[in-house]
Design a protein around this motif. Structure first.
Motif, short mmCIF file in Angstrom:
data_model
loop_
_atom_site.label_atom_id
_atom_site.label_comp_id
_atom_site.label_asym_id
_atom_site.label_seq_id
_atom_site.Cartn_x
_atom_site.Cartn_y
_atom_site.Cartn_z
N GLY A 55 8.79 5.87 3.92
CA GLY A 55 8.06 5.37 3.80
C GLY A 55 6.72 5.14 4.69
N PHE A 56 6.65 6.17 5.62
CA PHE A 56 5.74 6.75 6.99
C PHE A 56 5.73 7.75 7.04
N ASN A 57 3.99 7.90 7.38
CA ASN A 57 3.40 9.27 7.23
C ASN A 57 2.02 8.80 7.20
N VAL A 58 1.84 9.39 9.02
CA VAL A 58 0.89 9.69 9.94
C VAL A 58 -0.37 10.13 9.11
N VAL A 59 -0.17 10.68 8.55
CA VAL A 59 -1.52 12.24 8.38
C VAL A 59 -2.11 10.99 6.75
N LEU A 60 -1.29 10.30 5.71
CA LEU A 60 -1.16 9.30 4.72
C LEU A 60 -2.17 8.23 5.70
N HIS A 61 -1.59 7.71 6.50
CA HIS A 61 -1.99 6.31 7.53
C HIS A 61 -4.00 6.89 7.71
N PHE A 90 -3.92 -1.48 4.32
CA PHE A 90 -4.64 -0.61 3.31
C PHE A 90 -4.10 1.28 3.66
N ALA A 91 -3.36 1.03 5.01
CA ALA A 91 -3.59 2.74 5.30
C ALA A 91 -1.87 2.59 5.00
N VAL A 92 -0.90 1.36 5.46
CA VAL A 92 0.34 0.67 5.18
C VAL A 92 0.68 1.02 4.03
N ILE A 93 -0.60 0.45 2.88
CA ILE A 93 0.32 0.10 1.79
C ILE A 93 -0.31 1.57 0.47
N THR A 94 -0.58 2.65 1.51
CA THR A 94 -1.64 3.74 0.88
C THR A 94 0.11 4.84 1.22
N GLU A 95 0.84 4.77 2.60
CA GLU A 95 2.32 5.42 3.06
C GLU A 95 3.23 5.37 1.57
N THR A 96 3.24 3.66 1.96
CA THR A 96 4.36 3.49 0.77
C THR A 96 4.13 4.18 -0.86
N PHE A 97 2.75 3.93 -1.30
CA PHE A 97 2.21 4.06 -2.17
C PHE A 97 3.02 5.15 -2.81
N PHE A 98 2.66 6.41 -1.83
CA PHE A 98 2.85 8.29 -1.61
C PHE A 98 4.28 7.87 -1.93
N GLU A 99 5.18 7.72 -0.90
CA GLU A 99 6.61 7.81 -0.75
C GLU A 99 7.28 7.15 -1.14
N LEU A 100 6.84 6.17 -1.48
CA LEU A 100 8.47 5.33 -2.03
C LEU A 100 7.06 4.58 -3.37
N PRO A 101 6.96 5.09 -4.09
CA PRO A 101 6.29 4.95 -5.66
C PRO A 101 6.81 3.85 -6.44
N ASP A 102 8.77 3.84 -6.57
CA ASP A 102 9.45 3.92 -7.49
C ASP A 102 9.56 2.19 -6.67
N GLN A 103 10.01 1.39 -5.42
CA GLN A 103 10.44 0.59 -4.80
C GLN A 103 9.21 0.04 -4.66
N LEU A 104 7.58 0.69 -4.08
CA LEU A 104 6.22 -0.48 -4.52
C LEU A 104 6.64 -1.56 -5.63
N SER A 105 6.18 0.05 -6.97
CA SER A 105 6.16 -0.81 -8.56
C SER A 105 6.73 -1.53 -9.10
N ALA A 106 8.56 -1.70 -8.11
CA ALA A 106 9.23 -2.54 -8.38
C ALA A 106 9.25 -4.39 -7.47
N GLN A 107 8.99 -4.06 -6.39
CA GLN A 107 8.49 -4.76 -5.37
C GLN A 107 7.82 -5.83 -5.40
N HIS A 108 6.49 -5.16 -5.16
CA HIS A 108 4.95 -5.04 -5.36
C HIS A 108 4.17 -4.66 -7.12
N PRO A 109 4.49 -4.32 -7.72
CA PRO A 109 3.66 -4.33 -9.51
C PRO A 109 2.78 -4.03 -9.66
N GLU A 110 1.71 -5.77 -9.24
CA GLU A 110 0.85 -5.74 -9.34
C GLU A 110 -0.45 -4.67 -8.39
N LEU A 111 0.37 -5.05 -7.02
CA LEU A 111 -0.27 -3.65 -5.59
C LEU A 111 -0.27 -2.67 -6.80
#
Ligand code: ZN
Length: 277
Positions: A164-170, A232-253
């Motif tokens: 869930g952490f990625n300085v380049v994506l961020h 926005f930078a943080v959710i981008t990291e989560t979206f690309f690194e932990l998509p299943d978890q993001l989709s389960a916990q924050h489906p609209e996001l």
């Protein structure tokens, strides 16, 4: 201004804006994608192997165009190698797949330090006084065409893709954000997406801020609650690194980001037989 001078200006502008970029583009894509780069990305960049064939080809083109256009600078004695450039470019270009946007048009320079770097600055206090502060940073994005990265952290994030952490994506998410004219957590959107973006983002940002205040465990890095741009930078990291978890916990996001980024990273991490058709 004479007609001749005006014509010369138009010709020069056409050359600079269209002819030279098109030529540079053609030259960058003329040779096949180097096999050594393909092997490097397969070895070091976890989502690379899971990309659909067409997506992988698109990423390879984006990497070559990125490298033809941007300048890398080693700082603090670092010699920026070809491998470093390719690995940074490939992660940044994950953000551009399937989108018609240009390749970070405002960005010219990527400064790479060997490790965390120190920035000297000023801190303004409520009583009107100012003090000198120095902060240790892993990465930084400036509107004025610059991204600064710590290679040690880029390297570590590659080894731990999926935490869930990625300085380049961020930092490159900040670049996308700044293309809208101000870095405020809202990148350039289609008019039809704007209302929903504001509604979902505001609710999620406030939710993270409340959880952070209560020191609750959150999937999203609580650092995202420090400002909408950081969110926005943080959710981008989560979206690309932990998509299943993001989709389960924050489906609209998740579905908002899926529409914005035009990819479904969850597919990249599935075994071929489990991919949705
Ligand atoms: Zn940031």
């Amino acid at each position: 201004m004479s007609l001749l001078a005006a014509l010369l200006i138009v010709a020069l502008a056409t050359l600079l804006l269209f002819v030279l970029p098109a030529r540079r583009r053609r030259r960058a894509l003329a040779a096949p994608f180097p096999a050594a780069w393909d092997a490097l990305l397969a070895r070091r960049l976890e989502p690379y192997a899971g990309l659909e064939k067409a997506e992988r080809r698109q990423l390879q083109d984006l990497v070559r165009l990125f490298l033809a256009d941007k300048q890398f600078h080693g700082c603090g004695g670092l010699d920026v190698t070809e491998e470093m450039r390719v690995l940074i470019a490939a992660q940044a270009c994950l953000l551009l797949l399937n989108r018609s946007s240009r390749i970070f048009p405002g960005l010219q320079h990527i400064l790479v330090y060997p490790g965390a770097f120190v920035r000297e600055g000023e801190e303004w206090h409520e009583d009107g006084t100012v003090s000198e502060v120095s902060s240790e940073l892993l990465g930084e994005s400036w509107d004025a065409g610059k991204v600064i990265l710590s290679w040690e952290d880029v390297d570590r994030d590659l080894d731990h893709f999926g935490d869930g952490f990625n300085v380049v994506l961020h930092e490159f998410a900040h670049q996308l954000d700044s293309e809208s004219g101000s870095e405020n957590g809202t990148p350039v959107l289609s008019a039809s997406d704007s209302d929903e973006w504001v509604r979902v983002m505001t609710r999620e940002y406030e939710g993270l801020a409340t959880a952070a205040e209560r020191e609750e465990e959150t999937l999203l890095d609580p650092y995202g609650a420090s400002a909408p741009a950081e969110f926005f930078a943080v959710i981008t990291e989560t979206f690309f690194e932990l998509p299943d978890q993001l989709s389960a916990q924050h489906p609209e996001l998740f579905s908002l980001l899926r529409r914005y980024y035009r990819v479904d990273p969850a597919q990249w991490y599935r075994a071929p037989e489990d991919k949705l058709q």
